[in-house]
Write a protein that holds these residues in place. Structure first.
Motif, PDB file in Angstrom:
ATOM      1  N   UNK A 121      66.948  79.788  23.475  1.00 49.16           N
ATOM      2  CA  UNK A 121      66.292  78.585  22.946  1.00 49.16           C
ATOM      3  C   UNK A 121      64.957  78.360  23.633  1.00 49.16           C
ATOM      4  N   UNK A 122      64.917  78.577  24.973  1.00 51.52           N
ATOM      5  CA  UNK A 122      63.669  78.377  25.706  1.00 51.52           C
ATOM      6  C   UNK A 122      62.617  79.382  25.254  1.00 51.52           C
ATOM      7  N   UNK A 123      63.065  80.606  24.964  1.00 50.75           N
ATOM      8  CA  UNK A 123      62.141  81.635  24.469  1.00 50.75           C
ATOM      9  C   UNK A 123      61.534  81.210  23.138  1.00 50.75           C
ATOM     10  N   UNK A 124      62.398  80.719  22.243  1.00 48.91           N
ATOM     11  CA  UNK A 124      61.890  80.282  20.940  1.00 48.91           C
ATOM     12  C   UNK A 124      60.965  79.079  21.075  1.00 48.91           C
ATOM     13  N   UNK A 125      61.337  78.186  21.988  1.00 49.03           N
ATOM     14  CA  UNK A 125      60.464  77.031  22.215  1.00 49.03           C
ATOM     15  C   UNK A 125      59.115  77.484  22.777  1.00 49.03           C
ATOM     16  N   UNK A 182      59.362  68.010  18.309  1.00 53.55           N
ATOM     17  CA  UNK A 182      59.964  66.920  17.545  1.00 53.55           C
ATOM     18  C   UNK A 182      60.524  67.476  16.238  1.00 53.55           C
ATOM     19  N   UNK A 183      61.181  66.608  15.472  1.00 48.57           N
ATOM     20  CA  UNK A 183      61.747  67.017  14.194  1.00 48.57           C
ATOM     21  C   UNK A 183      60.638  67.481  13.276  1.00 48.57           C
ATOM     22  N   UNK A 184      60.844  68.488  12.422  1.00 46.82           N
ATOM     23  CA  UNK A 184      62.063  69.278  12.270  1.00 46.82           C
ATOM     24  C   UNK A 184      62.114  70.509  13.159  1.00 46.82           C
ATOM     25  N   UNK A 185      61.357  70.496  14.234  1.00 47.16           N
ATOM     26  CA  UNK A 185      61.329  71.671  15.112  1.00 47.16           C
ATOM     27  C   UNK A 185      62.107  71.413  16.398  1.00 47.16           C
ATOM     28  N   UNK A 186      63.127  70.554  16.315  1.00 45.26           N
ATOM     29  CA  UNK A 186      63.804  70.113  17.529  1.00 45.26           C
ATOM     30  C   UNK A 186      64.867  71.098  18.004  1.00 45.26           C
ATOM     31  N   UNK A 187      65.344  71.974  17.071  1.00 44.04           N
ATOM     32  CA  UNK A 187      66.562  72.741  17.376  1.00 44.04           C
ATOM     33  C   UNK A 187      66.417  73.541  18.657  1.00 44.04           C
ATOM     34  N   UNK A 188      65.266  74.218  18.811  1.00 45.48           N
ATOM     35  CA  UNK A 188      65.106  75.053  19.993  1.00 45.48           C
ATOM     36  C   UNK A 188      65.100  74.205  21.247  1.00 45.48           C
ATOM     37  N   UNK A 189      64.511  73.020  21.157  1.00 45.30           N
ATOM     38  CA  UNK A 189      64.438  72.186  22.345  1.00 45.30           C
ATOM     39  C   UNK A 189      65.777  71.533  22.666  1.00 45.30           C
ATOM     40  N   UNK A 191      68.659  72.777  22.176  1.00 44.67           N
ATOM     41  CA  UNK A 191      69.547  73.763  22.794  1.00 44.67           C
ATOM     42  C   UNK A 191      69.235  73.965  24.268  1.00 44.67           C
ATOM     43  N   UNK A 192      67.997  73.656  24.645  1.00 45.99           N
ATOM     44  CA  UNK A 192      67.590  73.886  26.026  1.00 45.99           C
ATOM     45  C   UNK A 192      68.308  72.976  27.017  1.00 45.99           C
TER      46      UNK A 192
END
Lengths: 226, 170
Positions: A121-125, A182-189, A191-192
């Motif tokens: 998740x951190x990598x994707x973020x 923030x939404x809708x890009x929250x998933x990676x964060x 998971x961190x």
């Protein structure tokens, strides 16, 4: 909107050459809140997670080692200071630099964990944070091109909003949304956070929240919708 | 309704998020081509028109700053001149080596390493010095993170692997 109607009466400025930090009751409140939280983080110890084990009665304690604790505390303090700086800065480019600093440190705080899911998740973020630096700095430079200035005081004085300024503001918003996750890009964060070391992980949340609030104020200064 | 639910579930997967972000960014950048271009001529950090200084025959073109060191201010501008009172005073400083190269070559100003103090530098280190501090702290933080990982994580992980052959931290 002008600065006084967004944040209250101007209490004072901190001039650093062309970069003028300014304080209104609104900014002062956020600045002090972030500093208090950073102080609390600096003196606190990290949590230990207790995981139930499968097919046995033993518990599995997941704690943070001393080395990891030290680097996380250091990065969390720097992240807090960067957030505090972003709260009171009166310069657009300065703000984007603070946001970038926060984005890099957010990756760093979780980069030392051992859970593979969290690292993924951190990598994707981190990838998002890197991509987001394009609209972030691009938006700031487009606003510089169309207004001729980067100072928020000068931008607030401009009466009309050119289409180019609106586009720059949208790019800036996308950049900040990417950097803060923030939404809708929250998933990676989101998971961190599934890792021990709570008080330092929390600064990731707090910095995102505060930066978003400040970014809305800056966008309202740039785009005169009301 | 079910499809929207599936879509939201896909969004919860971290590896999908960078793709989604870059696609939406690309779409908005495409919309940007429709926006009418707009350049304010009255910039705070102006540059002379291309080739202008070369046509004028200045020795350090295109990086000539004008002015005289510590006597006459050069052509640097600032947003708040009251905050940077000695603006432009060291604009045109050149080291003895730079003066020598300038005297033997007309192309001195075209190489950035030879840039004599200069417009860019005075903005970097004087009027917008705080930005420069921040930029270098971003760099420092990324080096801190990378070197910490290299020393404490990557090296140790290799040791763990060789000692007990577990694949836990691959």
């Amino acid at each position: 909107m002008d600065i006084a109607s967004l944040g209250g009466d101007l209490l004072g400025t901190i001039p650093l050459g062309d970069i003028v930090l300014y304080l209104t009751p609104f900014h002062l409140f956020m600045f002090v809140v972030v500093l208090i939280f950073t102080g609390l983080i600096a003196i606190s110890r990290s949590e230990t997670q207790v995981e139930a084990s499968f097919k046995t009665l033993k518990d599995n304690k997941v704690s943070v080692g001393l080395e990891e604790f030290k680097i996380r505390r250091f990065l969390a303090i720097v992240c807090g200071l960067a957030t505090a700086g972003a709260m009171i800065t009166g310069d657009l480019f300065n703000f984007t630099l603070f946001v970038t600093l926060i984005g890099i440190i957010n990756v760093g705080i979780v980069s030392a964990v051992k859970q593979i899911d969290v690292l993924d998740a951190a990598y994707n973020y981190g990838i998002i944070a890197m991509i987001a630096s394009l609209p972030l700095f691009g938006g700031a430079s487009i606003i510089l091109a169309s207004t001729g200035t980067l100072s928020l005081f000068e931008i607030a004085k401009i009466a009309t909003t050119a289409p180019m300024m609106t586009f720059g503001a949208i790019l800036l918003l996308i950049g900040i949304a990417g950097e803060t996750g923030t939404a809708p890009f929250f998933a990676s964060k989101a998971e961190m956070f599934r890792t021990p070391g709570s008080p330092f992980i929390l600064i990731i949340h707090l910095s995102s929240l505060m930066v978003i609030i400040r970014a809305i104020e800056i966008l309202l200064i740039i785009v005169k919708v009301i | 309704m079910k499809r929207i639910g599936e879509l939201w579930n896909k969004l919860a997967n971290p590896s999908i998020v960078p793709k989604l972000f870059s696609v939406s960014l690309g779409l908005i950048l495409l919309v940007g081509f429709l926006i009418p271009m707009d350049l304010n001529i009255d910039q705070i950090y102006p540059r002379p028109a291309p080739q202008q200084q070369i046509i004028e025959g200045l020795a350090v073109a295109p990086y000539d700053r004008g002015g005289e060191v510590l006597k006459v201010p050069g052509i640097t501008r600032a947003q708040y001149p009251e905050n940077s009172k000695s603006l432009g005073m060291v604009n045109s400083y050149m080291s003895p080596q730079a003066l020598f190269v300038q005297s033997i070559s007309p192309y001195f100003g075209t190489s950035i390493w030879a840039s004599p103090g200069g417009l860019i530098d005075e903005i970097l280190y004087y009027t917008r010095g705080f930005d420069t501090i921040l930029e270098s702290s971003i760099l420092m933080m990324s080096f801190t993170i990378a070197s910490w990982l290299a020393v404490n994580f990557t090296i140790k992980r290799r040791e763990e692997k060789s000692s007990n052959h577990n694949e836990e931290h691959k």
